[in-house]
Design a protein around this motif. Structure first.
Motif, PDB file in Angstrom:
ATOM      1  N   LEU A   1       0.824  -1.199   0.000  1.00 46.68           N
ATOM      2  CA  LEU A   1       0.000   0.000   0.000  1.00 46.68           C
ATOM      3  C   LEU A   1       0.863   1.255   0.000  1.00 46.68           C
ATOM      4  O   LEU A   1       0.532   2.258  -0.635  1.00 46.68           O
ATOM      5  N   ARG A   2       1.967   1.210   0.695  1.00 46.89           N
ATOM      6  CA  ARG A   2       2.883   2.346   0.691  1.00 46.89           C
ATOM      7  C   ARG A   2       3.432   2.571  -0.715  1.00 46.89           C
ATOM      8  O   ARG A   2       3.520   3.705  -1.184  1.00 46.89           O
ATOM      9  N   ALA A   3       3.789   1.479  -1.410  1.00 46.16           N
ATOM     10  CA  ALA A   3       4.295   1.616  -2.778  1.00 46.16           C
ATOM     11  C   ALA A   3       3.238   2.207  -3.690  1.00 46.16           C
ATOM     12  O   ALA A   3       3.538   3.040  -4.563  1.00 46.16           O
ATOM     13  N   MET A   4       1.980   1.810  -3.516  1.00 49.82           N
ATOM     14  CA  MET A   4       0.906   2.337  -4.347  1.00 49.82           C
ATOM     15  C   MET A   4       0.631   3.809  -4.060  1.00 49.82           C
ATOM     16  O   MET A   4       0.157   4.553  -4.929  1.00 49.82           O
ATOM     17  N   ALA A   5       0.923   4.249  -2.840  1.00 55.11           N
ATOM     18  CA  ALA A   5       0.752   5.661  -2.492  1.00 55.11           C
ATOM     19  C   ALA A   5       1.853   6.517  -3.097  1.00 55.11           C
ATOM     20  O   ALA A   5       1.640   7.685  -3.429  1.00 55.11           O
ATOM     21  N   GLU A   6       3.045   5.905  -3.288  1.00 54.59           N
ATOM     22  CA  GLU A   6       4.205   6.664  -3.744  1.00 54.59           C
ATOM     23  C   GLU A   6       4.413   6.585  -5.252  1.00 54.59           C
ATOM     24  O   GLU A   6       4.979   7.495  -5.852  1.00 54.59           O
ATOM     25  N   GLU A   7       3.976   5.485  -5.876  1.00 55.05           N
ATOM     26  CA  GLU A   7       4.205   5.271  -7.300  1.00 55.05           C
ATOM     27  C   GLU A   7       2.947   5.573  -8.117  1.00 55.05           C
ATOM     28  O   GLU A   7       1.832   5.595  -7.601  1.00 55.05           O
ATOM     29  N   SER A   8       3.136   5.787  -9.405  1.00 54.57           N
ATOM     30  CA  SER A   8       2.028   6.061 -10.311  1.00 54.57           C
ATOM     31  C   SER A   8       1.915   4.937 -11.335  1.00 54.57           C
ATOM     32  O   SER A   8       2.887   4.639 -12.039  1.00 54.57           O
ATOM     33  N   TYR A   9       0.743   4.318 -11.406  1.00 58.00           N
ATOM     34  CA  TYR A   9       0.500   3.224 -12.349  1.00 58.00           C
ATOM     35  C   TYR A   9      -0.761   3.495 -13.156  1.00 58.00           C
ATOM     36  O   TYR A   9      -1.657   4.233 -12.719  1.00 58.00           O
ATOM     37  N   ASP A  10      -0.832   2.875 -14.322  1.00 57.39           N
ATOM     38  CA  ASP A  10      -2.030   2.940 -15.144  1.00 57.39           C
ATOM     39  C   ASP A  10      -3.012   1.817 -14.808  1.00 57.39           C
ATOM     40  O   ASP A  10      -4.227   1.999 -14.899  1.00 57.39           O
ATOM     41  N   LEU A  11      -2.451   0.666 -14.454  1.00 58.95           N
ATOM     42  CA  LEU A  11      -3.275  -0.523 -14.220  1.00 58.95           C
ATOM     43  C   LEU A  11      -2.724  -1.308 -13.046  1.00 58.95           C
ATOM     44  O   LEU A  11      -1.509  -1.468 -12.911  1.00 58.95           O
ATOM     45  N   LEU A  12      -3.625  -1.775 -12.190  1.00 60.88           N
ATOM     46  CA  LEU A  12      -3.251  -2.605 -11.047  1.00 60.88           C
ATOM     47  C   LEU A  12      -4.107  -3.859 -11.059  1.00 60.88           C
ATOM     48  O   LEU A  12      -5.341  -3.784 -11.059  1.00 60.88           O
ATOM     49  N   VAL A  13      -3.456  -5.027 -11.084  1.00 63.58           N
ATOM     50  CA  VAL A  13      -4.155  -6.313 -11.068  1.00 63.58           C
ATOM     51  C   VAL A  13      -3.969  -6.946  -9.692  1.00 63.58           C
ATOM     52  O   VAL A  13      -2.840  -7.205  -9.272  1.00 63.58           O
ATOM     53  N   LEU A  14      -5.074  -7.174  -8.989  1.00 64.07           N
ATOM     54  CA  LEU A  14      -5.048  -7.832  -7.683  1.00 64.07           C
ATOM     55  C   LEU A  14      -5.353  -9.305  -7.891  1.00 64.07           C
ATOM     56  O   LEU A  14      -6.504  -9.693  -8.116  1.00 64.07           O
ATOM     57  N   SER A  15      -4.331 -10.129  -7.841  1.00 63.91           N
ATOM     58  CA  SER A  15      -4.473 -11.562  -8.073  1.00 63.91           C
ATOM     59  C   SER A  15      -4.289 -12.282  -6.744  1.00 63.91           C
ATOM     60  O   SER A  15      -3.246 -12.875  -6.464  1.00 63.91           O
ATOM     61  N   LEU A  16      -5.324 -12.218  -5.923  1.00 66.81           N
ATOM     62  CA  LEU A  16      -5.263 -12.697  -4.539  1.00 66.81           C
ATOM     63  C   LEU A  16      -6.510 -13.502  -4.206  1.00 66.81           C
ATOM     64  O   LEU A  16      -7.512 -13.477  -4.918  1.00 66.81           O
ATOM     65  N   VAL A  17      -6.449 -14.193  -3.066  1.00 62.14           N
ATOM     66  CA  VAL A  17      -7.640 -14.809  -2.501  1.00 62.14           C
ATOM     67  C   VAL A  17      -8.618 -13.686  -2.152  1.00 62.14           C
ATOM     68  O   VAL A  17      -8.219 -12.523  -1.975  1.00 62.14           O
ATOM     69  N   GLY A  18      -9.912 -14.016  -2.051  1.00 64.54           N
ATOM     70  CA  GLY A  18     -10.944 -12.992  -1.877  1.00 64.54           C
ATOM     71  C   GLY A  18     -10.706 -12.037  -0.724  1.00 64.54           C
ATOM     72  O   GLY A  18     -10.855 -10.818  -0.864  1.00 64.54           O
ATOM     73  N   GLY A  19     -10.327 -12.567   0.433  1.00 67.95           N
ATOM     74  CA  GLY A  19     -10.092 -11.707   1.590  1.00 67.95           C
ATOM     75  C   GLY A  19      -8.954 -10.730   1.352  1.00 67.95           C
ATOM     76  O   GLY A  19      -8.999  -9.577   1.811  1.00 67.95           O
ATOM     77  N   GLY A  20      -7.932 -11.179   0.635  1.00 69.45           N
ATOM     78  CA  GLY A  20      -6.818 -10.298   0.311  1.00 69.45           C
ATOM     79  C   GLY A  20      -7.242  -9.167  -0.613  1.00 69.45           C
ATOM     80  O   GLY A  20      -6.817  -8.017  -0.443  1.00 69.45           O
ATOM     81  N   VAL A  21      -8.092  -9.486  -1.608  1.00 69.48           N
ATOM     82  CA  VAL A  21      -8.593  -8.452  -2.512  1.00 69.48           C
ATOM     83  C   VAL A  21      -9.375  -7.409  -1.729  1.00 69.48           C
ATOM     84  O   VAL A  21      -9.189  -6.200  -1.902  1.00 69.48           O
ATOM     85  N   GLN A  22     -10.269  -7.866  -0.848  1.00 69.80           N
ATOM     86  CA  GLN A  22     -11.088  -6.934  -0.084  1.00 69.80           C
ATOM     87  C   GLN A  22     -10.236  -6.014   0.785  1.00 69.80           C
ATOM     88  O   GLN A  22     -10.460  -4.796   0.843  1.00 69.80           O
ATOM     89  N   ALA A  23      -9.240  -6.589   1.439  1.00 71.38           N
ATOM     90  CA  ALA A  23      -8.364  -5.780   2.290  1.00 71.38           C
ATOM     91  C   ALA A  23      -7.618  -4.739   1.463  1.00 71.38           C
ATOM     92  O   ALA A  23      -7.490  -3.576   1.860  1.00 71.38           O
ATOM     93  N   MET A  24      -7.118  -5.142   0.296  1.00 78.49           N
ATOM     94  CA  MET A  24      -6.376  -4.198  -0.545  1.00 78.49           C
ATOM     95  C   MET A  24      -7.294  -3.103  -1.083  1.00 78.49           C
ATOM     96  O   MET A  24      -6.888  -1.948  -1.206  1.00 78.49           O
ATOM     97  N   LEU A  25      -8.523  -3.426  -1.422  1.00 80.10           N
ATOM     98  CA  LEU A  25      -9.446  -2.407  -1.903  1.00 80.10           C
ATOM     99  C   LEU A  25      -9.671  -1.328  -0.851  1.00 80.10           C
ATOM    100  O   LEU A  25      -9.675  -0.126  -1.155  1.00 80.10           O
ATOM    101  N   HIS A  26      -9.857  -1.732   0.394  1.00 76.93           N
ATOM    102  CA  HIS A  26     -10.044  -0.748   1.470  1.00 76.93           C
ATOM    103  C   HIS A  26      -8.751   0.008   1.749  1.00 76.93           C
ATOM    104  O   HIS A  26      -8.776   1.222   2.004  1.00 76.93           O
ATOM    105  N   GLY A  27      -7.614  -0.712   1.718  1.00 80.92           N
ATOM    106  CA  GLY A  27      -6.340  -0.049   1.937  1.00 80.92           C
ATOM    107  C   GLY A  27      -6.028   0.954   0.840  1.00 80.92           C
ATOM    108  O   GLY A  27      -5.537   2.058   1.109  1.00 80.92           O
ATOM    109  N   LEU A  28      -6.314   0.578  -0.414  1.00 78.98           N
ATOM    110  CA  LEU A  28      -6.075   1.482  -1.532  1.00 78.98           C
ATOM    111  C   LEU A  28      -6.998   2.693  -1.484  1.00 78.98           C
ATOM    112  O   LEU A  28      -6.585   3.819  -1.798  1.00 78.98           O
ATOM    113  N   LYS A  29      -8.229   2.483  -1.100  1.00 76.65           N
ATOM    114  CA  LYS A  29      -9.156   3.607  -0.962  1.00 76.65           C
ATOM    115  C   LYS A  29      -8.610   4.620   0.037  1.00 76.65           C
ATOM    116  O   LYS A  29      -8.720   5.837  -0.166  1.00 76.65           O
ATOM    117  N   HIS A  30      -7.984   4.111   1.090  1.00 77.97           N
ATOM    118  CA  HIS A  30      -7.416   5.006   2.105  1.00 77.97           C
ATOM    119  C   HIS A  30      -6.193   5.752   1.577  1.00 77.97           C
ATOM    120  O   HIS A  30      -6.102   6.983   1.732  1.00 77.97           O
TER     121      HIS A  30
END
Length: 456
Positions: free
Chosen positions: A86-115
């Motif tokens: 999440l820190r890397a996503m806050a500092e870097e700029s990307y065009d596309l992000l693919v979350l290839s995780l188990v469901g709980g991991g995706v959900q956690a990253m979505l909330h973390g990224l929103k923050h």
């Protein structure tokens, strides 16, 4: 006026196992956005996207050998915790992000990224999906993935099911986008090779695609192994291969308590029986008959028109995943195979699975690419991520999912969350490898012993 150099698209993939890294990286390649619309490339110029890989630290973090076997190359690849990512996503700029995780991991990253993106006017398009056949936890897995800009469905059938689940709970279903499995391809099957027709031609080859967790019991796994060995003895002119996903001590997406390598040590297989590893596509290049319980390899095989069998010996059950193949025409038993039976796949069923080898696969990812291009060109940027689960809609469920990744209810890192500012030192790396090895030893050695003792 000189022609400007087109912008190189930047893609990030976060994966938590070898299989999900394969799906995520190959999917990213299939749906990668083109050059910036503002700086069109010179005629004939090609701009390859930059791919940065992030491996989520955990029990199934792939080993270098597993990454090499997948065969997907990234411009950078590093192991991270959720908070480090999440820190890397806050500092870097990307065009596309693919979350290839188990469901709980995706959900956690979505909330973390929103923050972490709450104060940003621009963010990447967020994509997620499934690595293969979806035969269990459909509602749970889908709702945990809700909130991504695109939720990829690997077939027309899955797309219909996904939309029905989202609409059934009143969630926005517009993110569901039909694609196909990204690793299909390879040369189409040309028919059986007759070893007597030409000296040096390879023998008829039967491949059993093993799965780490299906079936689960020692009895069932031993049964399947015995039948495979018996088939090799009955047909000494054939080459019979047991295709394995991992070597002892390695983990894949699913835990494997009873590796076939261990079970085969008690047998005396004939010379035409072998264990093989490596890329599944390369193994299929020499396959005349693919046999499995419910592996995604069956879809790869069907796409190439290779004769494919989904075993019914242990029943057709949800716990095995072979119920997904009801209607496929591929269900059969070892007794039927030994007697010479070869299933003929149902063309309509195959088409609904997105694996029909009729040329349509070439355009299977067009809709996703177009959708991504539209989102990247959206005036004013993209809106904040809006997962279906929130502290209001799931107050007894969501906080636990987030806490497992050291995130609070608002997606912010919890105090004391592991998030090193630099790569781990030699001592920390040794400790981490030892801890992971101890876990795997416990799963594969200690746990089965304890379970057997409990059955006495």
């Amino acid at each position: 006026m000189p022609v400007s150099t087109p912008k190189r698209p930047r893609i990030a993939v976060l994966a938590d196992s070898d299989t999900r890294w394969k799906w995520g990286a190959l999917t990213a390649d299939r749906i990668a956005p083109g050059p910036s619309m503002e700086t069109a490339p010179r005629e004939g110029a090609q701009v390859r996207p930059r791919l940065d890989g992030f491996l989520l630290r955990g029990r199934a973090t792939p080993t270098p050998r597993q990454l090499e076997e997948v065969g997907v190359r990234a411009d950078s690849l590093r192991e991270v915790t959720a908070v480090e990512f999440l820190r890397a996503m806050a500092e870097e700029s990307y065009d596309l992000l693919v979350l290839s995780l188990v469901g709980g991991g995706v959900q956690a990253m979505l909330h973390g990224l929103k923050h972490v993106w709450q104060d940003r006017t621009a963010r990447p398009v967020v994509v997620t999906g499934y690595v293969g056949v979806v035969y269990e936890k459909l509602a749970d897995g889908l709702l945990l993935r809700h909130g991504a800009d695109l939720v990829l469905a690997n077939s027309r059938q899955d797309a219909d099911r996904f939309r029905a689940v989202y609409e059934g709970v009143g969630a926005d279903a517009s993110a569901v986008t039909e694609v196909a499995l990204p690793f299909l391809g390879g040369a189409p099957y040309e028919g059986e090779h007759d070893p007597s027709a030409q000296q040096g031609r390879r023998p008829y080859t039967v491949v059993f695609a093993a799965q780490p967790s299906v079936p689960e019991s020692r009895k069932d796994r031993t049964y399947l192994l015995n039948r495979l060995v018996q088939h090799a003895r009955r047909h000494p002119e054939r080459e019979v291969l047991l295709k394995l996903r991992s070597k002892p001590g390695e983990h894949t997406t699913h835990i494997e308590e009873l590796p076939y390598q261990k079970l085969v040590q008690r047998l005396d297989p004939p010379a035409n029986f072998r264990l093989v590893y490596g890329n599944m596509g390369e193994v299929l290049d020499r396959t005349d008959l693919l046999v499995t319980v419910s592996s995604t390899a069956a879809l790869e095989s069907l796409h190439r028109r290779i004769p494919t069998v989904v075993l019914s010996d242990l029943g057709i059950r949800e716990s095995l995943g072979n119920h997904h193949f009801v209607g496929s025409g591929c269900l059969a038993s070892w007794d039927q195979l030994d007697a010479g039976h070869r299933p003929v796949p149902d063309e309509e069923w195959v088409a609904r699975q997105g694996v029909a080898a009729d040329g349509s696969y070439d355009s299977a990812f067009d809709a996703a690419r177009e959708r991504i291009a539209e989102l990247l060109d959206r005036p004013g940027g993209l809106p904040p991520l809006t997962p279906y689960y929130t502290p209001v809609t799931a107050p007894g469920y969501l906080p636990g999912i987030l806490a497992r990744h050291h995130l609070g209810p608002d997606g912010a890192p919890l105090p004391g969350a592991p998030a090193a500012d630099k790569d781990p030192g030699p001592v920390r790396q040794i400790v981490r490898r030892a801890a992971r090895g101890a876990y795997r030893h416990g799963v594969q050695r200690v746990a089965p012993v304890i379970r057997r003792m409990g059955e006495l």
